[in-house]
Design a protein around this motif. Structure first.
Motif, PDB file in Angstrom:
ATOM      1  N   ILE A 147       0.878  -1.172   0.000  1.00 48.82           N
ATOM      2  CA  ILE A 147       0.000   0.000   0.000  1.00 48.82           C
ATOM      3  C   ILE A 147       0.915   1.221   0.000  1.00 48.82           C
ATOM      4  CG2 ILE A 147      -1.697   1.332   1.304  1.00 48.82           C
ATOM      5  CD1 ILE A 147      -2.895  -1.141   0.045  1.00 48.82           C
ATOM      6  N   PRO A 148       0.813   2.080  -1.015  1.00 48.19           N
ATOM      7  CA  PRO A 148       1.760   3.204  -1.114  1.00 48.19           C
ATOM      8  C   PRO A 148       1.590   4.207   0.011  1.00 48.19           C
ATOM      9  CG  PRO A 148       0.014   3.412  -2.756  1.00 48.19           C
ATOM     10  CD  PRO A 148      -0.142   2.059  -2.133  1.00 48.19           C
ATOM     11  N   GLY A 149       2.675   4.880   0.314  1.00 48.07           N
ATOM     12  CA  GLY A 149       2.636   5.922   1.331  1.00 48.07           C
ATOM     13  C   GLY A 149       2.109   7.243   0.804  1.00 48.07           C
ATOM     14  N   THR A 150       2.180   7.439  -0.518  1.00 47.66           N
ATOM     15  CA  THR A 150       1.647   8.652  -1.127  1.00 47.66           C
ATOM     16  C   THR A 150       0.385   8.307  -1.898  1.00 47.66           C
ATOM     17  OG1 THR A 150       2.984   8.346  -3.134  1.00 47.66           O
ATOM     18  CG2 THR A 150       3.962   9.624  -1.343  1.00 47.66           C
ATOM     19  N   PRO A 156      -0.500  14.848   0.626  1.00 46.66           N
ATOM     20  CA  PRO A 156       0.464  15.916   0.909  1.00 46.66           C
ATOM     21  C   PRO A 156       1.742  15.767   0.095  1.00 46.66           C
ATOM     22  CG  PRO A 156       0.448  14.302   2.680  1.00 46.66           C
ATOM     23  CD  PRO A 156      -0.666  13.925   1.756  1.00 46.66           C
ATOM     24  N   ASN A 157       2.564  16.785   0.115  1.00 45.14           N
ATOM     25  CA  ASN A 157       3.869  16.783  -0.568  1.00 45.14           C
ATOM     26  C   ASN A 157       3.743  16.540  -2.067  1.00 45.14           C
ATOM     27  OD1 ASN A 157       5.159  17.083   1.984  1.00 45.14           O
ATOM     28  ND2 ASN A 157       4.960  14.870   2.315  1.00 45.14           N
ATOM     29  N   GLY A 158       2.738  17.134  -2.663  1.00 47.92           N
ATOM     30  CA  GLY A 158       2.617  17.047  -4.114  1.00 47.92           C
ATOM     31  C   GLY A 158       1.843  15.863  -4.619  1.00 47.92           C
ATOM     32  N   GLY A 159       1.252  15.096  -3.740  1.00 44.21           N
ATOM     33  CA  GLY A 159       0.430  13.976  -4.198  1.00 44.21           C
ATOM     34  C   GLY A 159       1.225  12.700  -4.355  1.00 44.21           C
ATOM     35  N   MET A 160       0.827  11.847  -5.289  1.00 38.59           N
ATOM     36  CA  MET A 160       1.394  10.515  -5.428  1.00 38.59           C
ATOM     37  C   MET A 160       2.679  10.549  -6.243  1.00 38.59           C
ATOM     38  SD  MET A 160      -0.711   7.112  -6.481  1.00 38.59           S
ATOM     39  CE  MET A 160      -0.406   5.613  -5.531  1.00 38.59           C
ATOM     40  N   SER A 161       3.708   9.869  -5.747  1.00 35.49           N
ATOM     41  CA  SER A 161       4.973   9.815  -6.471  1.00 35.49           C
ATOM     42  C   SER A 161       4.851   8.889  -7.679  1.00 35.49           C
ATOM     43  CB  SER A 161       6.096   9.323  -5.559  1.00 35.49           C
ATOM     44  OG  SER A 161       5.922   7.948  -5.262  1.00 35.49           O
ATOM     45  N   ALA A 162       5.731   9.089  -8.670  1.00 38.47           N
ATOM     46  CA  ALA A 162       5.721   8.244  -9.866  1.00 38.47           C
ATOM     47  C   ALA A 162       6.037   6.796  -9.516  1.00 38.47           C
ATOM     48  CB  ALA A 162       6.725   8.779 -10.884  1.00 38.47           C
ATOM     49  N   ASP A 163       6.974   6.571  -8.582  1.00 45.75           N
ATOM     50  CA  ASP A 163       7.310   5.201  -8.179  1.00 45.75           C
ATOM     51  C   ASP A 163       6.128   4.523  -7.509  1.00 45.75           C
ATOM     52  OD1 ASP A 163       9.819   5.399  -9.245  1.00 45.75           O
ATOM     53  OD2 ASP A 163      10.895   5.234  -7.330  1.00 45.75           O
ATOM     54  N   ASP A 164       5.466   5.233  -6.608  1.00 48.19           N
ATOM     55  CA  ASP A 164       4.306   4.645  -5.932  1.00 48.19           C
ATOM     56  C   ASP A 164       3.196   4.320  -6.930  1.00 48.19           C
ATOM     57  OD1 ASP A 164       5.321   4.478  -3.417  1.00 48.19           O
ATOM     58  OD2 ASP A 164       4.203   6.158  -2.578  1.00 48.19           O
ATOM     59  N   ASP A 169       3.449   3.644 -10.220  1.00 50.34           N
ATOM     60  CA  ASP A 169       3.795   2.507 -11.065  1.00 50.34           C
ATOM     61  C   ASP A 169       3.796   1.199 -10.276  1.00 50.34           C
ATOM     62  OD1 ASP A 169       4.007   4.272 -13.123  1.00 50.34           O
ATOM     63  OD2 ASP A 169       6.177   4.105 -13.381  1.00 50.34           O
ATOM     64  N   ARG A 170       4.315   1.234  -9.044  1.00 50.13           N
ATOM     65  CA  ARG A 170       4.310   0.022  -8.209  1.00 50.13           C
ATOM     66  C   ARG A 170       2.874  -0.392  -7.896  1.00 50.13           C
ATOM     67  NH1 ARG A 170       7.145  -2.420  -3.715  1.00 50.13           N
ATOM     68  NH2 ARG A 170       5.930  -4.326  -3.304  1.00 50.13           N
ATOM     69  N   PHE A 171       2.037   0.569  -7.562  1.00 51.74           N
ATOM     70  CA  PHE A 171       0.651   0.252  -7.226  1.00 51.74           C
ATOM     71  C   PHE A 171      -0.076  -0.317  -8.445  1.00 51.74           C
ATOM     72  CE2 PHE A 171      -3.708   1.690  -5.706  1.00 51.74           C
ATOM     73  CZ  PHE A 171      -3.766   0.767  -4.680  1.00 51.74           C
ATOM     74  N   GLN A 172       0.176   0.224  -9.626  1.00 47.26           N
ATOM     75  CA  GLN A 172      -0.467  -0.272 -10.831  1.00 47.26           C
ATOM     76  C   GLN A 172      -0.041  -1.706 -11.151  1.00 47.26           C
ATOM     77  OE1 GLN A 172      -2.898   1.061 -12.845  1.00 47.26           O
ATOM     78  NE2 GLN A 172      -3.099   2.679 -11.321  1.00 47.26           N
ATOM     79  N   VAL A 173       1.235  -2.022 -10.980  1.00 43.85           N
ATOM     80  CA  VAL A 173       1.662  -3.386 -11.276  1.00 43.85           C
ATOM     81  C   VAL A 173       1.116  -4.357 -10.233  1.00 43.85           C
ATOM     82  CG1 VAL A 173       3.889  -3.553 -10.037  1.00 43.85           C
ATOM     83  CG2 VAL A 173       3.607  -4.692 -12.246  1.00 43.85           C
ATOM     84  N   GLU A 174       0.957  -3.904  -8.986  1.00 47.07           N
ATOM     85  CA  GLU A 174       0.344  -4.762  -7.971  1.00 47.07           C
ATOM     86  C   GLU A 174      -1.141  -4.990  -8.282  1.00 47.07           C
ATOM     87  OE1 GLU A 174       1.956  -6.422  -5.931  1.00 47.07           O
ATOM     88  OE2 GLU A 174       3.797  -5.344  -5.428  1.00 47.07           O
ATOM     89  N   LEU A 175      -1.812  -3.968  -8.787  1.00 43.34           N
ATOM     90  CA  LEU A 175      -3.204  -4.141  -9.193  1.00 43.34           C
ATOM     91  C   LEU A 175      -3.311  -5.115 -10.360  1.00 43.34           C
ATOM     92  CD1 LEU A 175      -4.392  -0.442  -8.866  1.00 43.34           C
ATOM     93  CD2 LEU A 175      -5.427  -2.385  -7.670  1.00 43.34           C
ATOM     94  N   GLU A 176      -2.391  -5.027 -11.309  1.00 44.35           N
ATOM     95  CA  GLU A 176      -2.419  -5.965 -12.436  1.00 44.35           C
ATOM     96  C   GLU A 176      -2.156  -7.391 -11.955  1.00 44.35           C
ATOM     97  OE1 GLU A 176      -0.682  -6.644 -16.942  1.00 44.35           O
ATOM     98  OE2 GLU A 176      -0.059  -4.882 -15.796  1.00 44.35           O
ATOM     99  N   PHE A 177      -1.210  -7.550 -11.019  1.00 42.12           N
ATOM    100  CA  PHE A 177      -0.917  -8.862 -10.425  1.00 42.12           C
ATOM    101  C   PHE A 177      -2.187  -9.421  -9.780  1.00 42.12           C
ATOM    102  CE2 PHE A 177       2.801 -11.381  -8.867  1.00 42.12           C
ATOM    103  CZ  PHE A 177       2.114 -12.306  -8.094  1.00 42.12           C
ATOM    104  N   ALA A 178      -2.857  -8.601  -8.981  1.00 44.94           N
ATOM    105  CA  ALA A 178      -4.083  -9.039  -8.311  1.00 44.94           C
ATOM    106  C   ALA A 178      -5.172  -9.371  -9.323  1.00 44.94           C
ATOM    107  CB  ALA A 178      -4.562  -7.956  -7.349  1.00 44.94           C
ATOM    108  N   SER A 179      -5.250  -8.611 -10.402  1.00 47.00           N
ATOM    109  CA  SER A 179      -6.245  -8.869 -11.437  1.00 47.00           C
ATOM    110  C   SER A 179      -6.004 -10.208 -12.106  1.00 47.00           C
ATOM    111  CB  SER A 179      -6.220  -7.738 -12.470  1.00 47.00           C
ATOM    112  OG  SER A 179      -7.152  -7.967 -13.506  1.00 47.00           O
TER     113      SER A 179
END
Length: 428
Positions: A172-175, A180-188, A190-200
């Motif tokens: 679960i990403p920290g951003t 805060p701090n500009g919203g969601m980072s690019a790393d978070d 992309d990591r979250f999207q690949v985890e969603l694809e894995f779960a799918s």
């Protein structure tokens, strides 16, 4: 760059091909294996709604299994009188290890659903170890394709055993978007999207974490957590996956939402304090209930751990109100679920025995035991009878203490057999 959304016909065909290839690695031993649980005519829990979280069997998935192993781990899985006689350990036998063998065992002892607790296993098992996609704080995007191929392998193992993936305690990403701090980072992202694809690929309707929405008791932290989990669910919705937090006892403690007040008596005992103390007053609203109150009911779901909810009943009985007065409020886990049943699609069906040596307000209040053990002091029969609508909820057996270590490496699997049988034996 974020991954392209994968739910295309070509992607679905790729998933299907990977599933078939994984299932064809070796002949199935689960399809013809005899079930080890009774067939109850009118079960309280439908057969398709009996699950377990693999954290309970983490020792079994982590070890090298029987396949291609000249020296497998030996242990006890129960004799002819087991599980009616839990002391009938039976002979020493090679123990299943890794996802494929453990899935087949779990299917035999009555489970239909599994909740993952991460995706790794011993590297020498069929399917190998999960490819690393994050190391030393660096996201390894070049490993994403191999990671998703590994998901297809696991899906093949699940399909072969006749199991379904119901959720995961994972990343679960920290951003988050809008955070805060500009919203969601690019790393978070992309990591979250690949985890969603894995779960799918695994077919999960839910993806979550083993933690509370926030570890703080302050109202402000829960306000922020509500924003985060709603934003994460907006991302998951594109994949038709709901993102859920878990709960421990603290999540059903009292929300710290009042002014600083002076108190003169002990919160638990009611005895006078040696000297007055300043604390933040509380309205008596419980933290997780506040989270449910301020998040959308059709978007933000939760997984309730029944054991930890009962521990919260034991631990959090008194609070200091906004005037500094000690107040009593007894938490009811069964009423908590019944009042908002659609918010809790997932349960941890973790059973417990009361610890009589711990008075109310002291310690956890319970010790973990196999599901349905005669020592149980948690009324799961009443909880499951109040399920509404029938067939909606997904209880997952869990016991943090099930692994027996080197002294008894078969224990977590024996406890799974006991628990699967007991879940299947509950009649309406």
């Amino acid at each position: 760059m974020a991954l392209e959304h994968p739910l295309s016909r070509r992607r679905l065909l790729t998933i299907s091909a990977g599933t078939l290839a994984a299932a064809a690695l070796v002949p199935s031993v689960a399809a013809g294996a005899q079930s080890l649980v009774p067939n109850v005519p009118n079960p309280l829990l439908p057969p398709g709604k009996r699950g377990t979280i693999l954290y309970t069997q983490r020792d079994a998935t982590a070890r090298r299994g029987i396949w291609n192993n000249p020296a497998p781990t030996m242990g006890y899985l129960g004799g002819p009188a087991f599980p009616d006689d839990p002391n009938d350990l039976g002979p020493l036998v090679p123990l299943p290890g890794g996802f494929r063998e453990v899935f087949q065992y779990l299917a035999r002892v009555g489970f239909k659903q599994v909740e993952f607790a991460g995706y790794n296993q011993h590297a020498d098992n069929q399917g190998g170890a999960a490819p690393v996609i994050s190391q030393g704080g660096q996201l390894l995007r070049q490993n994403f394709p191999a990671y998703l191929d590994y998901a297809r392998t696991l899906r093949g193992f699940l399909d072969e055993a006749g199991l379904e993936a119901i959720g995961n305690h994972g990343f679960i990403p920290g951003t988050w978007p809008g955070g805060p701090n500009g919203g969601m980072s690019a790393d978070d992202y992309d990591r979250f999207q690949v985890e969603l694809e894995f779960a799918s690929i695994l077919g999960m309707p839910y993806m979550g974490t083993g933690g509370d929405p926030t570890g703080s008791g302050a109202k402000e932290a829960w306000d922020l957590a509500a924003q985060k989990w709603e934003a994460l669910n907006d991302l998951g919705r594109e994949w038709r996956i709901s993102i859920y937090p878990h709960n421990h006892a603290d999540a059903y403690g009292f929300l710290q939402d009042g002014p600083m007040v002076e108190v003169t008596v002990d919160r638990v005992t009611g005895e006078p304090l040696p000297q007055p103390m300043m604390v933040r007053g509380e309205s008596g609203i419980r933290r997780m209930q506040y989270y449910l109150d301020i998040t959308p009911s059709t978007k933000c779901y939760c997984e309730i751990d029944i054991y930890w909810a009962h521990s919260a009943q034991h631990r959090f009985r008194w609070y200091y109100d906004w005037d500094g007065q000690r107040r009593e409020s007894i938490f009811s886990p069964i009423d908590q679920i019944a009042a908002q049943p659609l918010r809790y699609p997932l349960y941890h069906a973790k059973d417990g025995e009361r610890r009589d040596e711990q008075p109310v307000g002291v310690g956890e209040g319970y010790r973990m035991i196999p599901f349905g053990d005669p020592r149980s002091d948690i009324d799961y029969d009443a909880i499951f009878r109040r399920h509404r609508p029938r067939g909606y909820h997904n209880p997952n057996y869990e016991d943090d203490t099930a692994p027996g270590g080197a002294a008894d490496p078969g224990r977590s699997l024996r406890h799974a057999h006991i628990s699967g049988r007991n879940m299947a034996s509950m009649a309406r």
